[in-house]
Design a protein around this motif. Structure first.
Motif, PDB file in Angstrom:
ATOM      1  N   ALA A  62       2.871   1.803   0.935  1.00 35.96           N
ATOM      2  CA  ALA A  62       2.305   0.891   1.919  1.00 35.96           C
ATOM      3  C   ALA A  62       2.933   1.152   3.287  1.00 35.96           C
ATOM      4  O   ALA A  62       4.111   1.438   3.393  1.00 35.96           O
ATOM      5  N   LYS A  63       2.109   1.072   4.326  1.00 35.46           N
ATOM      6  CA  LYS A  63       2.617   1.234   5.682  1.00 35.46           C
ATOM      7  C   LYS A  63       3.380  -0.028   6.068  1.00 35.46           C
ATOM      8  O   LYS A  63       2.859  -1.134   5.974  1.00 35.46           O
ATOM      9  N   PRO A  64       4.620   0.122   6.506  1.00 40.15           N
ATOM     10  CA  PRO A  64       5.422  -1.072   6.799  1.00 40.15           C
ATOM     11  C   PRO A  64       5.022  -1.723   8.121  1.00 40.15           C
ATOM     12  O   PRO A  64       4.499  -1.076   9.024  1.00 40.15           O
ATOM     13  N   MET A  66       0.067  -9.474   6.271  1.00 34.73           N
ATOM     14  CA  MET A  66       0.340  -9.022   4.905  1.00 34.73           C
ATOM     15  C   MET A  66      -0.776  -9.427   3.960  1.00 34.73           C
ATOM     16  O   MET A  66      -1.134  -8.658   3.068  1.00 34.73           O
ATOM     17  N   GLU A  85      -0.924  -8.429   0.167  1.00 35.03           N
ATOM     18  CA  GLU A  85       0.059  -7.370  -0.071  1.00 35.03           C
ATOM     19  C   GLU A  85       1.478  -7.948   0.060  1.00 35.03           C
ATOM     20  O   GLU A  85       2.125  -7.783   1.075  1.00 35.03           O
ATOM     21  N   GLU A  88       4.185  -7.067  -1.393  1.00 37.14           N
ATOM     22  CA  GLU A  88       5.249  -6.069  -1.485  1.00 37.14           C
ATOM     23  C   GLU A  88       5.296  -5.139  -0.276  1.00 37.14           C
ATOM     24  O   GLU A  88       6.025  -4.158  -0.285  1.00 37.14           O
ATOM     25  N   ARG A  89       4.510  -5.435   0.742  1.00 35.17           N
ATOM     26  CA  ARG A  89       4.510  -4.594   1.946  1.00 35.17           C
ATOM     27  C   ARG A  89       5.852  -4.760   2.667  1.00 35.17           C
ATOM     28  O   ARG A  89       6.287  -5.877   2.950  1.00 35.17           O
TER      29      ARG A  89
END
Length: 138
Positions: free
Chosen positions: A55-57, A95, A98, A100-101
């Motif tokens: 995933a892109k932070p 988020m 998501e 867990e991003r």
């Protein structure tokens, strides 16, 4: 005739009570010493990581003046945020599902440590699981 002995003052010090006290203190310290753990600080390394992030932070920028900004993708401009509460709300909105991003905090090296800690605390209190600090490798 009554002969009495003249009483003389004793010029000796009785050290037995002092020895008893010292032995008790010695036993106390011998029992307590193994229970004391020295504090260990685990500092993060700046080496490269082998873990790839799918995933892109989200990136939180903190300028030298303490201004907060949020970057969603690489190369995009930072969206200014008024305070930590609005920053957390914006992160939660981006988020979505998501959970867990990862969120990375990128702070200027001249910013006050307190600002970084308050930002991290706000993110942790909002149940954002993955919070990290961006560093520059040497």
């Amino acid at each position: 005739m009554n002969h009495r002995r003249a009483r003389r003052a004793k010029s000796e010090i009785n050290v037995v009570p002092y020895i008893d006290v010292m032995l008790v203190l010695l036993v106390i310290f011998m029992v307590a010493a193994p229970m004391m753990q020295p504090s260990v600080i685990n500092l993060p390394s700046v080496g490269k990581s082998n873990i790839e992030v799918a995933a892109k932070p989200l990136t939180v920028e903190i300028s030298a003046e303490g201004a907060l900004g949020l970057i969603d993708a690489q190369g995009s401009a930072a969206e200014p945020q008024a305070d930590v509460a609005t920053l957390v709300a914006a992160i939660k909105a981006k988020m979505g599902s998501e959970t867990e991003r990862p969120v990375i905090i990128s702070a200027d090296k001249n910013v006050k440590y307190e600002v970084v800690v308050q930002t991290m605390d706000g993110l942790k209190n909002a149940n954002i699981a993955r919070v990290g600090l961006m560093v520059q490798p040497k």
